[in-house]
Write an enzyme that holds these catalytic residues in place. Sequence first.
Site, PDB file in Angstrom:
ATOM      1  NE  ARG A 166      21.926  15.196   2.467  1.00 56.64           N
ATOM      2  CZ  ARG A 166      20.916  14.684   1.548  1.00 56.64           C
ATOM      3  NH1 ARG A 166      19.592  15.447   2.037  1.00 56.64           N
ATOM      4  NH2 ARG A 166      20.933  13.625   0.935  1.00 56.64           N
ATOM      5  CG  ASP A 237      17.252  12.247   0.978  1.00 54.62           C
ATOM      6  OD1 ASP A 237      16.769  13.394   0.296  1.00 54.62           O
ATOM      7  OD2 ASP A 237      18.154  12.492   1.144  1.00 54.62           O
ATOM      8  CB  THR A 238      16.619   5.797  -1.038  1.00 54.24           C
ATOM      9  OG1 THR A 238      14.857   5.843  -1.149  1.00 54.24           O
ATOM     10  CG2 THR A 238      16.754   5.319   0.957  1.00 54.24           C
ATOM     11  CB  CYS A 344      14.770  -2.327  -0.428  1.00 52.25           C
ATOM     12  SG  CYS A 344      13.726  -0.288  -0.833  1.00 52.25           S
ATOM     13  CG  LEU A 345       7.556  -2.629   1.732  1.00 44.62           C
ATOM     14  CD1 LEU A 345       7.474  -3.776   1.351  1.00 44.62           C
ATOM     15  CD2 LEU A 345       6.872  -2.234   2.205  1.00 44.62           C
ATOM     16  N   GLY A 346      10.415  -1.493  -1.364  1.00 42.25           N
ATOM     17  CA  GLY A 346      10.057  -0.407  -2.157  1.00 42.25           C
ATOM     18  C   GLY A 346      11.134  -0.646  -3.907  1.00 42.25           C
TER      19      GLY A 346
END
Length: 394
Positions: A166, A237-238, A344-346
Site C-alpha cells: 500500500r 499481509d496474507t 501456497c507454500l506457507g
Amino acid sequence: MSDENTVPDEIPEAGAAGDDSIQAVYKILRDTMPVMAIEHEMMTGTTVALQDDVMTVLQNPDVFSSLGAAEIGQIRPLIPLEIDPPEHSKYRKLLDPLFAPRRVAELEGSTRSLVNTLIDRVIESGEANFHHAIAEPLPSQVFLTMFGLDVGRTPEFIELKDGIIRPPVDNPAAATEYRNETGRRIYAVLAEAIEEKKQSRTDDFISQFLDAEVDGHRLTEEDVQDIGYLFFLAGLDTVTASLDCMLAYLAQHPEQRQRLVDRPDDIPAAVEELLRWESPVAGVVRVATQDTELSGCPIKAGETVSVNIGSANTDERFWAEADSVDFDREINKHIAFGGGVHRCLGSHLARMELRVCLEEWHKRVPSYELKPGTVPEYTVGLRSVDNLELIWET
Ligand code: HEM
C-alpha cells in the site's frame, strides 16, 4: 465476453455495505460477466469468476504463466512464485520440507507466546484496534523469529511491506517508484541478514536455505534473497488480512463466536470455512503464453488474466449452500491458498498462526463485538480491515 470496461451501476462497492457485500459482487460477476475485459490504470486484461475457469487457469501453467504477473518492486523473478515449470519444481522440492507440518509444529510454542504477549498489551483496556494490536504484528514477529532476526524490528518490517502493498501515494507512477525504492531497502535488509548467517549459522530459515540441497542443487545467495523477498510479502499481509476478516466476521456473528469459545476443537474447521468465505487473497494474476479461450471467450497471447479466487470459493455451481458459512461443512476444497503448482507454500504455517491466534484470543477475550458506530472497511484485492475496532468486557 463482456466488452464493458467498467462494472455496471448496480454492483455495490466491494466491502462498503458490510461483511457479505463482496460475496454479492462475486455473484453478480458470475451471473452477468463471468469473463470480463478490464481496462483500468492499475490493470488491463481479463478477469475470470467461475470456479471452472479459475481452475483451468491455475492448473495450466504452460498456457497461463506466472512470470511477470506480479509487480511488487522486485528486480528479479520471485522464487518460486514467478518461476514456471519445470524449473519451479526444483525450488519446491527444496522448500517444501522446510514448511512441512512437522517443521511448522516446532514454531507453535513461540507463536503462542507471541500472541499472548500481544493480547497482554490490550486486554485490560477493554478495547483495541485488532488490526494494529494483533493481526499486523503477529505474522511480522513470526517471520522475524523464523528468519533469526530481531523481533524489535517489527515496526520497520511493517513499514517495508506496507511500502510495497500500500504505497502512501495517489498515482500509479509514484506508486511504482515508491515500490521500487522500498524493494531496494528490502533487498538490502536480506543481503545483510544473509551475510550475517554466512558468518555464523543458526537454526533459522536463512541458514537452512543456504544449506538446503536437492539432487546436488543448492540455492545461490541471490536465490535466497529472491525467496526471502517473496516471503516478506506472501507471509505477512496474507495472515494479517485473514485474521482481520475472521475477527470482523466473528464479532458480527455472536453465535458462531460463542461456539468457538465453547468448543475450541471446532477452530480448525472454522478457519477453513472462513478462508473459503472471505478469501482474503481475493485473486491472483497470470499472463497467457498463447492464444486460447476461457468459457468460449478468446484470450490473446500476452494478455493478463486475473483469477477471482473469492468468486470461485463461493460459486454455487460448485459449492452446495455456497452462501452459508457452515463450520460443519464436511468437504471443504476451497482454493484460498490457490491451486496447481503454485499452491501456497506457507499454508501449514498460515493455518497454524490463524488457529493459535483464534485459540488464545477466544480463551482470553471470549466476548467481544465491534465498537458501536464503526463499520469494518475492507481493502480491495487483499482484504484487510485496518479500522477493526473491537470492545469487550474486562
Ligand atoms: C492465510 C494466509 C495465506 C494465504 C491466504 C495465502 C495465499 C496464497 C495464494 C493464493 C498463493 C498462490 C499464488 C499464485 O498462484 O499466484 C500463495 C502462494 C505462496 N504463498 Fe501463500 N498465503 C498465505 C500465507 C503464506 C505464508 C505464511 C507464507 C510463507 C511464509 C506463504 C508463502 C507463499 C509462497 C512462497 C507462495 C508461492 C508458491 C509457489 O509459487 O510455488 N503464504 N499463497
